[in-house]
Structures are given as structure tokens and as C-alpha cells.
Design an enzyme around this catalytic site. Structure first.
Site, PDB file in Angstrom:
ATOM      1  N   ASN A  41     -79.663  31.462  14.871  1.00  0.00           N
ATOM      2  CA  ASN A  41     -80.478  30.879  15.945  1.00  0.00           C
ATOM      3  C   ASN A  41     -79.633  30.607  17.196  1.00  0.00           C
ATOM      4  OD1 ASN A  41     -79.003  28.629  15.252  1.00  0.00           O
ATOM      5  ND2 ASN A  41     -80.765  27.269  14.970  1.00  0.00           N
ATOM      6  N   SER A 154     -67.914  24.158   1.023  1.00  0.00           N
ATOM      7  CA  SER A 154     -66.766  23.513   1.649  1.00  0.00           C
ATOM      8  C   SER A 154     -65.998  22.730   0.602  1.00  0.00           C
ATOM      9  CB  SER A 154     -67.248  22.546   2.728  1.00  0.00           C
ATOM     10  OG  SER A 154     -66.185  21.697   3.127  1.00  0.00           O
ATOM     11  N   TYR A 182     -71.967  15.672   6.341  1.00  0.00           N
ATOM     12  CA  TYR A 182     -71.839  17.136   6.289  1.00  0.00           C
ATOM     13  C   TYR A 182     -71.459  17.583   4.875  1.00  0.00           C
ATOM     14  CZ  TYR A 182     -69.264  21.545   6.462  1.00  0.00           C
ATOM     15  OH  TYR A 182     -68.776  22.801   6.188  1.00  0.00           O
ATOM     16  N   LYS A 186     -73.502  19.897   1.801  1.00  0.00           N
ATOM     17  CA  LYS A 186     -72.937  21.035   1.068  1.00  0.00           C
ATOM     18  C   LYS A 186     -73.022  20.777  -0.439  1.00  0.00           C
ATOM     19  CE  LYS A 186     -71.345  23.913   4.308  1.00  0.00           C
ATOM     20  NZ  LYS A 186     -71.916  25.271   4.483  1.00  0.00           N
ATOM     21  N   PRO A 335     -58.306   6.104   9.678  1.00  0.00           N
ATOM     22  CA  PRO A 335     -58.882   5.638   8.407  1.00  0.00           C
ATOM     23  C   PRO A 335     -59.500   6.817   7.655  1.00  0.00           C
ATOM     24  CG  PRO A 335     -60.172   4.857  10.302  1.00  0.00           C
ATOM     25  CD  PRO A 335     -58.911   5.442  10.840  1.00  0.00           C
TER      26      PRO A 335
END
Length: 381
Positions: A41, A154, A182, A186, A335
Site C-alpha cells: 500500500n 521478528s 510491535y 508478531k 531503560p
């Protein structure tokens, strides 16, 4: 009339960084003749990458229509359709269009949103797009008798390892300690694929062949310098950021923490040349096909070099490629950062016969060639 077997592969997100390099590996394969249908896209990519793919792969007269919605070369080896994978109607039209030409042998699924930081800000969009695209794709594949998929996952699915010095193995626990949205999308897609694969192995159903590929940080570019990573805005990854410092677009690299328990005090990460990663996707495709050992199975593979590189290693290798030192400053630890974050790629070598052949210098030299020849990425001057 065919003297050879031609496989037509559907590649979602094929205009992106990893997808476009995988197209080159498919189109220049010497063992199997692949034709490719790319759907994208263009939310975070440019179809200019396809012109470069056609050029490198010696395809004649590749062109994209004036309205930018479709394109192909004169032999139909590389077809582009501007389609969002979440749009079931538009995606169905692509399956319909190619059905009369024998349909698709398999799909390689890259399409999705992929910025770790952004995923924390707009999580609903990440869940909708990443999971929705996969769900829509799987339903149509089943309906149109295409039951082979390579999913580009991932290594973030491993989350934070209990032993942060151990290389992660495919048998290790996934999903529990993931630190960002994210990575969770996955992981959820991996779960969907697993549940779906099990359901298809029940009686009277047609079996699916699935490969899930987990990897960390792809880097580098095609050795021609004609293709590479073209991130929008500030790069989310160290390598393109360092390259932009080298070219003077940014003042310096900040190293986040130099008091880790590593030889030079900086964190060690798993970098993989994008062409090795592209070849890994093609190896997975072969592993799934009729003669492949992974046929009708659910296969999970880590892809990586097995060699860790520290942040300092990276900056020094880039400086070597560029021919001048890269300015860097020390900063505090971030962190959530761990000492060593690496995957063990042994299984991919043993079962698929794939292993990385390019090293850190190759990644840096190829990235620098791309950066030098295309200072503004794919934008036309």
C-alpha cells in the site's frame, strides 16, 4: 509449453527494505524460476524500489501505470498491485486476476507496521493492521488453494531472556516478556499461524506449509548500491543513523551506556546483511515446497550470523567503510536495553542449509555505497 517449472509467489510489503531485496533473490534465482506479484500500500515505502529490482534482475521494460496502482515488465515476471492487505475486496481481486494463470504457489508475508516506538503510541492501529492483514491474507489463500506461506516475524518475540548472555533458540519461551506492542503483534500472528496449522492437519482438510522467520537487525544494502533502506524521518535503527552521521545529515551518534559487561562496555547486538536475510526467505520457500523437508509442517527458524557486534564495533566498521571516524558521544543507558541480544541460527543451517555469508564490513561497505549513490534515498533529484 513450459520446459521448466515456474512458481508464482505473492509478496506482501514487497516494496519495503527487506521485501525488495528478497524480490532480487527470487528473480535472480538459478535453481527455480520465480515470477513475483508484489502487493504494497506504499504506506512506508516507494515503488521506485521496484524499478531498481527490475534493473538489477535484468527485466525488460518494467513500468508503473500513470495512476501508480499497477505495473509490470514485458514478461510478467514482476507485477505490482497497489493494494492494502487489510482490504479484503482489493486483495481478492488480485487472487482472482492471477487465478486464470495458475494462481500462487506460495506467499511471503512482509506487510505490516514496524516501528517499535510508534507501536507504543498507536497500539490499536498496530493490532488492526498487522493482525488484520495476516487474517485477510490467510483466508483468501485457503479459498484460492495456496497453502504455503513464509512469515517474516521478528526475534523481538523472545522478549527479555532470563539469561541475557545466552543466544536465543527457537525452543525458548516466546511472548511472555515482550517489551513493545510491535513485538506482541508478531507473537500473536505466530500464534494464529500455529493454531491454523494445527486445525488444517485435522481430517479432511488440506495441509498447510508454514515457515516463521525470526531475526533481529537487518543492515546493509544490495552490493550494486542501487537499492537499500530508505527510512522516513529519523532512522529507528543504528546502521542507517550512523550512515546519516557519516554523510553529515546528523551531528553525532549517541551511545546509550558504556558500562555493560561486554569487552568494550557497549551492548552487543545481532546484525544480519539484508541480502543474507533475503536469501533466508527464499531458502524457507524452498524448504516448504513439494520436495522440501518442511512441506506440510510448521517450521520456525532464527536467521542471524551467530556473531554479535557491539555498538562500538558497528561505529568503527562504518568509519572504516567511510574512510573517516564517525563522531560519537556517550550517553546514559536506556531503560529496557539488555547487555547481549542475539539469536542462535544453527537450526536454519542444519534443516534448510542456509547460513549467512556476509560480515559486518560487507554490511557497512554496501550501506555506504547505497548512501553515497542515493543521498536522498529513492527520491528523484
Amino acid at each position: 509449453s513450459h520446459q521448466f517449472t515456474m512458481q508464482r509467489i505473492l509478496v506482501t510489503g514487497g516494496c519495503g527494505y527487506i521485501g525488495s531485496h528478497t524480490l532480487v533473490s527470487l528473480l535472480t534465482s538459478t535453481t527455480t524460476t520465480y515470477s513475483v506479484v508484489v502487493i504494497d500500500n506504499l504506506a512506508n515505502s516507494s515503488c521506485e524500489s521496484l524499478h531498481r529490482v527490475a534493473d538489477i534482475s535484468s527485466l525488460a521494460n518494467f513500468s508503473i501505470d500513470a495512476d501508480g496502482t499497477s505495473g509490470q515488465d514485458s514478461n510478467g515476471r514482476l507485477c505490482f498491485r497497489k493494494v492494502d492487505c487489510c482490504d479484503a475486496t482489493a486483495l481478492r481481486a488480485v487472487f482472482d486476476e492471477f487465478k486464470s494463470q495458475g494462481g500462487f504457489t506460495a506467499a511471503i508475508h512482509f506487510a505490516g507496521l514496524k516501528a517499535v516506538g510508534e507501536s507504543k503510541i498507536i497500539p490499536l492501529q498496530y493490532y488492526e493492521v498487522n493482525i488484520g492483514a495476516t487474517w485477510t491474507l490467510l483466508k483468501l489463500m485457503e479459498e484460492y488453494d495456496c497453502r504455503s506461506i513464509v512469515f517474516s516475524s521478528s526475534a523481538t518475540v523472545y522478549g527479555v531472556a532470563k539469561d541475557e548472555k545466552a543466544k536465543l533458540k527457537e525452543s525458548d519461551e516466546v511472548g511472555v516478556t515482550i517489551t513493545n506492542c510491535y513485538g506482541r503483534t508478531k507473537y500473536m500472528i505466530e500464534q494464529i499461524l500455529t493454531d491454523f496449522h494445527v486445525s488444517q492437519s485435522l481430517e479432511n482438510k488440506k495441509k498447510w506449509s508454514i515457515a516463521i522467520l525470526r531475526y533481529f537487525n537487518p543492515a546493509g544494502a544490495h552490493p550494486s548500491g542501487k537499492m537499500g533502506e530508505d527510512p522516513d524521518g529519523v532512522p529507528n535503527n543504528l546502521m542507517p543513523f550512523v550512515a546519516q552521521v557519516a554523510v553529515g545529515r546528523r551531528p553525532h551518534v549517541t551511545i546509550f551506556g558504556n558500562d555493560y559487561d561486554t569487552p568494550d562496555g557497549t551492548g552487543i547486538r545481532d546484525y544480519l546483511h539484508v541480502m543474507d536475510l533475503a536469501e533466508g526467505h527464499v531458502a524457507a520457500l524452498r524448504h516448504l515446497d513439494g520436495e522440501g523437508k518442511g512441506n506440510s509442517k510448521l517450521n520456525v527458524f532464527n536467521l542471524g550470523t551467530g556473531t554479535g557486534y557491539s555498538v562500538i564495533d558497528m561505529i568503527e566498521a562504518m568509519g572504516k567503510a567511510v574512510g573517516k571516524p564517525i563522531p560519537h558521544v556517550m550517553g546514559a543507558r536506556r531503560p529496557g536495553d539488555v547487555t547481549i541480544y542475539m539469536a542462535d541460527p544453527t537450526r536454519a543451517k542444519e534443516e534448510m542449509g542456509w547460513e549467512a555469508t556476509r560480515n559486518l564490513d560487507d554490511m557497512c561497505n554496501d550501506l555506504w555505497r547505497w548512501q553515497t549513490l542515493n543521498p536522498n534515498g529513492y527520491l528523484k533529484e
